[in-house]
Scaffold this active site. Sequence first.
Site, short mmCIF file in Angstrom:
data_model
loop_
_atom_site.label_atom_id
_atom_site.label_comp_id
_atom_site.label_asym_id
_atom_site.label_seq_id
_atom_site.Cartn_x
_atom_site.Cartn_y
_atom_site.Cartn_z
N GLY A 342 0.70 -1.02 -0.01
CA GLY A 342 -0.15 -0.04 -0.05
C GLY A 342 1.04 1.24 -0.10
N GLY A 343 0.22 2.08 0.21
CA GLY A 343 0.85 3.58 0.22
C GLY A 343 2.14 3.62 1.33
CG PHE A 344 1.33 3.96 4.97
CD1 PHE A 344 1.57 5.52 5.53
CD2 PHE A 344 -0.16 3.90 5.01
CE1 PHE A 344 0.77 6.34 5.46
CE2 PHE A 344 -1.24 5.04 4.86
CZ PHE A 344 -0.69 6.18 5.34
CB VAL A 347 0.34 -5.89 4.29
CG1 VAL A 347 -0.13 -6.54 5.45
CG2 VAL A 347 0.21 -4.21 4.45
CE LYS A 362 -0.34 -0.61 5.84
NZ LYS A 362 -1.66 -0.23 5.94
CG ASP A 458 -6.17 6.05 3.34
OD1 ASP A 458 -6.85 6.48 2.55
OD2 ASP A 458 -5.18 5.63 3.46
N1 LIG Z 1 -4.97 -7.31 8.47
C1 LIG Z 1 -4.82 -7.57 7.41
N2 LIG Z 1 -5.27 -8.87 7.34
C2 LIG Z 1 -5.15 -9.23 5.92
N3 LIG Z 1 -4.92 -8.77 4.65
C3 LIG Z 1 -4.42 -7.49 4.88
C4 LIG Z 1 -4.31 -6.99 6.24
N4 LIG Z 1 -4.04 -5.60 6.33
C5 LIG Z 1 -3.66 -5.48 5.04
N5 LIG Z 1 -3.85 -6.55 4.17
C6 LIG Z 1 -3.56 -6.77 2.83
O1 LIG Z 1 -2.58 -5.94 2.39
C7 LIG Z 1 -2.81 -5.05 1.30
C8 LIG Z 1 -2.14 -3.91 1.66
O2 LIG Z 1 -2.40 -3.14 2.60
P1 LIG Z 1 -2.38 -1.70 2.97
O3 LIG Z 1 -2.95 -1.10 4.02
O4 LIG Z 1 -0.84 -1.52 2.80
O5 LIG Z 1 -2.43 -0.93 1.53
P2 LIG Z 1 -3.61 -0.13 0.98
O6 LIG Z 1 -4.88 -0.22 2.19
O7 LIG Z 1 -4.14 -0.42 -0.14
O8 LIG Z 1 -3.25 1.24 0.93
P3 LIG Z 1 -3.03 2.22 2.26
O9 LIG Z 1 -1.54 2.13 2.40
O10 LIG Z 1 -3.59 3.51 1.94
O11 LIG Z 1 -3.90 1.66 3.47
C9 LIG Z 1 -4.25 -4.98 1.31
O12 LIG Z 1 -4.83 -4.46 0.12
C10 LIG Z 1 -4.87 -6.15 1.96
O13 LIG Z 1 -4.82 -7.07 1.10
MG LIG Z 2 -4.60 -0.08 3.93
#
Ligand SMILES: Nc1ncnc2c1ncn2[C@@H]1O[C@H](COP(=O)(O)OP(=O)(O)OP(=O)(O)O)[C@@H](O)[C@H]1O
Ligand SMILES: [Mg+2]
Length: 654
Positions: A342-344, A347, A362, A458
Amino acid sequence: MFSKLVIFILVSLAAAEDLSFTYNGFRSDDLSLDGIAGVTPNGLLRLTNDTKQNQGHAFYPHPVTFKNSSNGTVFSFSTTFVCAIRSEYAVLSAHGMAFVVAPTRGLPGALSSQYLGLFNETNNGNATNHVFAVEIDTVQSREFHDMNDDHVGIDINGLNSEISAPAGYFASNKTMLVNGQAMKVWVDYNGTEKQIKVSLAPISEGKPNIPLISYMRDLSPILNEAMYVGFSSSTGSILTSHYVLGWSFKMNGKAQELSQLPKLPRIGADKIYKLLTIALPVIFVSIVLVLFLTGVNYAIRKKKFAELLEDWELEYGPQRFKYKELYIATKGFREKELLGKGGFGKVYRGILPSSKIEIAVKRISHDSRQGMKEFVAEIVSNGRLRHRNLVPLLGYCRRKGELLLVYEYMPNGSLDKYLYGQPAITLDWSQRFRVIKGVASGLLYLHEEWDQVVVHRDVKASNVLLDGEWNGRLGDFGLARLYDHGGDPQTTHIAGTLGYLAPEHTRSGRATTSTDVFAFGVFLLEVACGRRPIEAQGSDVSILVDWVFSCWNRGNILVATDRKLGKEFIAEEVELVLKLGLLCSHTEPTARPRMRQVVQYLEGDHTLLPELSLGASATGLAFSHKEGFDDFANGGGYTQSLYVPEPTLLSGGR
Ligand SMILES: Nc1ncnc2c1ncn2[C@@H]1O[C@H](COP(=O)(O)OP(=O)(O)OP(=O)(O)O)[C@@H](O)[C@H]1O
Ligand SMILES: [Mg+2]
Ligand SMILES: *[C@@H]1O[C@H](CO)[C@@H](O)[C@H](O)[C@H]1NC(C)=O
Ligand SMILES: *[C@@H]1O[C@H](CO)[C@@H](O)[C@H](O)[C@H]1NC(C)=O
Ligand SMILES: *[C@@H]1O[C@H](CO)[C@@H](O)[C@H](O)[C@H]1NC(C)=O
Ligand SMILES: *[C@@H]1O[C@H](CO)[C@@H](O)[C@H](O)[C@H]1NC(C)=O
Ligand SMILES: *[C@@H]1O[C@H](CO)[C@@H](O)[C@H](O)[C@H]1NC(C)=O
Ligand SMILES: *[C@@H]1O[C@H](CO)[C@@H](O)[C@H](O)[C@H]1NC(C)=O
Ligand SMILES: *[C@@H]1O[C@H](CO)[C@@H](O)[C@H](O)[C@H]1NC(C)=O
């Protein structure tokens, strides 16, 4: 170094022939040595040492009278000695040793190896030698007709033994291999009977009753009147040492038994010593190397698993994870465990080694520590938030330049995967509606039901995760704050996601509950329409809000409904969601409802939703959704605006 030696030299002045001496251990001046013979510091006579093809002799330094000068008969004599043959191999040694009575001290001209230091090839067997010897031979020399490679023989003037027997003793009929252990040897000559007797026994045993060799032979023609007594020994091609531990001799009588002899070197001591001289440095170097590598490994591991832990974090102990634990949980942050990016940051999926709980880690990289304390404080306090529509934050870990957040793992992933394009699985309307209601109640909890207002910052489909029961759960709350912390408004870049950002948020950079509501509105439209908030359509950009608005404007908002739903939906609910989506994503913050109201609309009577109306409103709040709808805007030539219901209707909350 103890050197025990008892010397009895009883020289009878009246009868010189009754000579007798006993050495329980030797001193170097006790004997006349030649060749490589020597006396060890602890009193062992070492005839030969570990030198190949060499010889050594040791003689009683004074001549011994063996014959009665008046009638020329050899007197009886008796001797006993303790010897040992030590070889580099267990059962092989070379060449042998002998008790010898010779006309000279030492045996000049003698050869080593099979000649045992007694004779050479020219004088071997010549009667002018006047040599009597008892050999203990450990090599079978066929030229001298040796019986085996471990025998005792009587040699007279030559190496072809007059008689020989396998080394052994009759006490138990055992052969006694020359095996490096000390053994006793007895040689007796009875001058009356003209008989030579030789006996052997291990040092622990007494003299056997039956001698090993019993041989009738008058020594009178062989021995001269004055002779020298001693030992001879030679080595061959095997490293061997020949030792004599003690020796006693008596003319005309029985030689005194030996006692308290010096100790032989421990078997293999030399080997051990040699081994040690090689092994010790190797061992030492190995140890140093191992220590060094362990140290390096430790340092590497320490660096690898290094964490940042500051005083202010101590109170967050329970929420603090060890980096090592997370490293193990995610199998070293393997690509295979990557859930998404993701943006940060990335994961990763993991399983905590201790509790076996499934987690999502994360990894957020950040370059400055600025605001970290506040941020962590907030994250940790957010970790205390508990609501069935929030992804539980289990804790965090901090390293240099990196923050790791540990969430509960959501088995069904993020909602966005089920919405856009042609997903593998689509959610039916009832599932979607449930997710919407869930997310709404989660956001309401953040905004109004927790001790302090938590702005999510967000809200979007990818931050809505689905648990095992397909409940929508909001994740990543407050994370966006990491980027708009502290710094001055000029440079602060706005965190959030394009398409979800409220106009005033873009202008002021301030995130509020109202900007969350805006994003939630966009989210509602996404779920109902199955489309991204901003989609590129050829060269054009389609903005979801504007599009839905236009549909509504044209009088059929349900046209915007996701085609993937087919006919399987409840029109009123879809309409409610679409309209609520528009209302929430109103450009004017004051026009947006609060989350409490949103929840009421979704949960309660659908008719509660204020009627959205087109056209110039009394309040004159403009809702411009021109972008992407030029034709519509230009052609229509009027401002689209939403009717904003009376505040009383919408107000509630706090
Ligand atoms: N707690 C979780 N359990 C299962 N999968 C997760 C979990 N958290 C994140 N993910 C997976 O990891 C991916 C990336 O998450 P992330 O939050 O870094 O990116 P994002 O939500 O697309 O962008 P942002 O950085 O703006 O939050 C998500 O799309 C999801 O599929
Ligand atoms: Mg996210
Ligand atoms: C053996 O003895 C000789 C002579 O005394 C000596 O030079 C040699 O170093 C010795 N060898 C060993 C292995 O002790
Ligand atoms: C030597 O022999 C002679 C003659 O037989 C005898 O008288 C004498 O006692 C002997 N001497 C010894 C020391 O036995
Ligand atoms: C020599 O003398 C010894 C002892 O005196 C005696 O026993 C022996 O028989 C004698 N030998 C001869 C040949 O006379
Ligand atoms: C053999 O030994 C004798 C003395 O015992 C000596 O005189 C002779 O020279 C030796 N022969 C050789 C070939 O060494
Ligand atoms: C024995 O040795 C002597 C003297 O060294 C010599 O004269 C004689 O020829 C030798 N005898 C034999 C058979 O070699
Ligand atoms: C040793 O061997 C002999 C002959 O082989 C035999 O007569 C004797 O009994 C044996 N003794 C022992 C102790 O075995
Ligand atoms: C030699 O043998 C005779 C006869 O057997 C015996 O009397 C004598 O004591 C023996 N001498 C020694 C020194 O053993």
